[in-house]
Design an enzyme around this catalytic site. Structure first.
Site, short mmCIF file in Angstrom:
data_model
loop_
_atom_site.label_atom_id
_atom_site.label_comp_id
_atom_site.label_asym_id
_atom_site.label_seq_id
_atom_site.Cartn_x
_atom_site.Cartn_y
_atom_site.Cartn_z
N LYS A 115 -21.97 19.10 47.65
CA LYS A 115 -21.81 17.81 47.57
C LYS A 115 -23.16 17.07 47.71
O LYS A 115 -23.43 16.10 46.93
CB LYS A 115 -20.57 17.00 48.52
CG LYS A 115 -19.30 17.66 48.41
CD LYS A 115 -18.30 16.48 47.84
CE LYS A 115 -16.89 16.91 47.15
NZ LYS A 115 -16.09 17.26 48.18
N LYS A 194 -14.81 26.27 39.89
CA LYS A 194 -13.55 25.98 40.38
C LYS A 194 -12.84 24.63 39.65
O LYS A 194 -13.73 23.76 39.60
CB LYS A 194 -13.63 25.79 41.94
CG LYS A 194 -12.54 25.29 42.55
CD LYS A 194 -12.68 24.85 43.97
CE LYS A 194 -13.21 23.34 43.97
NZ LYS A 194 -13.44 22.88 45.49
N LYS A 197 -11.73 17.66 40.90
CA LYS A 197 -11.88 16.42 40.54
C LYS A 197 -13.17 15.83 40.09
O LYS A 197 -13.43 15.33 39.10
CB LYS A 197 -11.16 15.60 41.62
CG LYS A 197 -9.65 15.79 41.79
CD LYS A 197 -9.15 14.81 43.09
CE LYS A 197 -8.75 16.12 44.14
NZ LYS A 197 -7.96 15.62 45.29
#
Ligand code: TYM
Length: 330
Positions: A115, A194, A197
């Site tokens: 992130k 993966k 969203k």
């Protein structure tokens, strides 16, 4: 004396549409587990504010996620469904657990590294995110945590935090273990990362059949299969893998042979997948439409869930504060 059922807690972020990876990796399992466990399921809005978001959209996302979870089959009479920020004890316990969490452990979390690469500037919340997750779980003394494989590292940290806290303040928190499904790591439409969203490579759970068809059409297949007449290798193809999760077994076997013998092309294979998906998800879509028509009912379910969650969380915090020497004498 009747023994309490083992307890479960799991959470999901309201950071976008519920997708097939969430469903196969976690939510489908959540629904099944309500018979055998005392289940707490949480829409983790406090986690969702650690990445850029629009305040005006967050409440709508919380609502849509609750709709998706209920429509997927969660029965609010048999589990506790609530929104994390409605139970302030989560944030309080997070702070207290921070005192026994090594900084280095947080810095090596894969999700933190991913992130922070993705969003550039890093806020402190992104780093301390796993402590909040540990608090979510430990607050309810959860024994098991049904999640996808991407959450295993956070669970290891939760166990470590529980161990350290117990070592310092006395045995109190159980060390929770993950509950994984066969679909614990669903790949996205790119067939590489993966399904997620934030990567935009996902199949939305509540999409209409036409939308499902166009999304699935963009999926990457066996890269070595260039022309329709080439035989393909289903075992290196993510679309085939998805067939394994959502299509009836005969259909999956049929597609396998037809791919290997060039009996169908990739487009047909994808259309069969989206057709099967549309059928599988139709009842969920219908229930979601009914629930959207009654927003008060959905908010009431979440409100009732929070009342119950606060009661359980409060008992934990009374004990935690006492053991840590906080506040006035009991
Ligand atoms: P989140 O919101 O990213 O995902 C929710 C659940 O869906 C699973 N999942 C997947 N499973 C298989 N394949 C995929 N491609 C896939 N993508 C997502 C996740 O593993 C998860 O189970 N940090 C957590 C939320 C959280 C939590 C908790 C979970 C907060 N507190 C306490 C368990 C217990 C997260 O971001 O999940």
């Amino acid at each position: 004396m009747t023994q309490r059922k083992p307890r479960i807690l799991s959470g999901i972020q309201p950071s976008g549409a519920l997708h097939l990876g969430n469903y196969l990796g976690a939510v489908q399992n959540w629904v099944r587990l309500v018979d055998d466990y005392d289940c707490f399921y949480c829409v983790v809005d406090l986690h969702a504010v650690t990445i850029p978001y629009e305040p005006a959209e967050l409440r709508e996302r919380i609502f849509e996620l609750a709709v998706g979870l209920l429509a997927s089959g969660l029965d609010p009479d048999r589990c506790t469904l609530f929104v994390q920020s409605e139970v302030p004890q989560h944030a309080e316990l997070q702070w207290l657990l921070g005192a026994v969490t090594p900084l280095g452990e947080l810095q090596r979390m894969t999700q933190f590294k991913d992130k922070s690469d993705q969003w550039g500037s890093v806020n402190a919340g992104l780093l301390t995110y796993p402590i909040l997750q540990a608090a979510d779980i430990l607050l309810y003394h959860a024994d098991r945590v049904p999640v996808g494989a991407d959450q295993q590292q956070h669970l290891e940290l939760t166990r470590e935090v529980a161990r350290r806290w117990n070592g310092r303040f006395g045995e109190y928190f159980p060390e929770p273990r993950p509950l994984l499904t066969r679909g614990a790591r669903i790949l996205g439409l790119d067939g590489v990362a993966k399904m997620s969203k934030s990567k935009g490579n996902y199949i939305p759970l509540l999409a209409e059949p036409d939308a499902l068809k166009s999304v699935v059409r963009t999926a990457v297949t066996d890269p070595a299969r260039v022309r329709k007449d080439d035989p393909g290798n289903p075992h290196v193809c993510n679309v085939f893998d998805l067939h394994g999760h959502v299509s009836p077994i005969e259909d999956r076997d049929d597609v396998e042979i037809l791919c290997q013998t060039a009996g169908i092309g990739c487009v047909q294979c994808k259309d069969r997948l989206s057709g099967n998906l549309a059928e599988l998800l139709a009842p969920i879509r219908e229930r979601a439409a009914e629930l959207r028509a009654h927003p008060d009912r959905v908010w009431r379910i979440l409100g009732d869930g929070a009342v119950h969650a606060r009661r359980v969380a409060d008992e934990t915090m009374v004990e935690v504060r006492a053991r840590m020497g906080l506040g006035p004498p009991a």
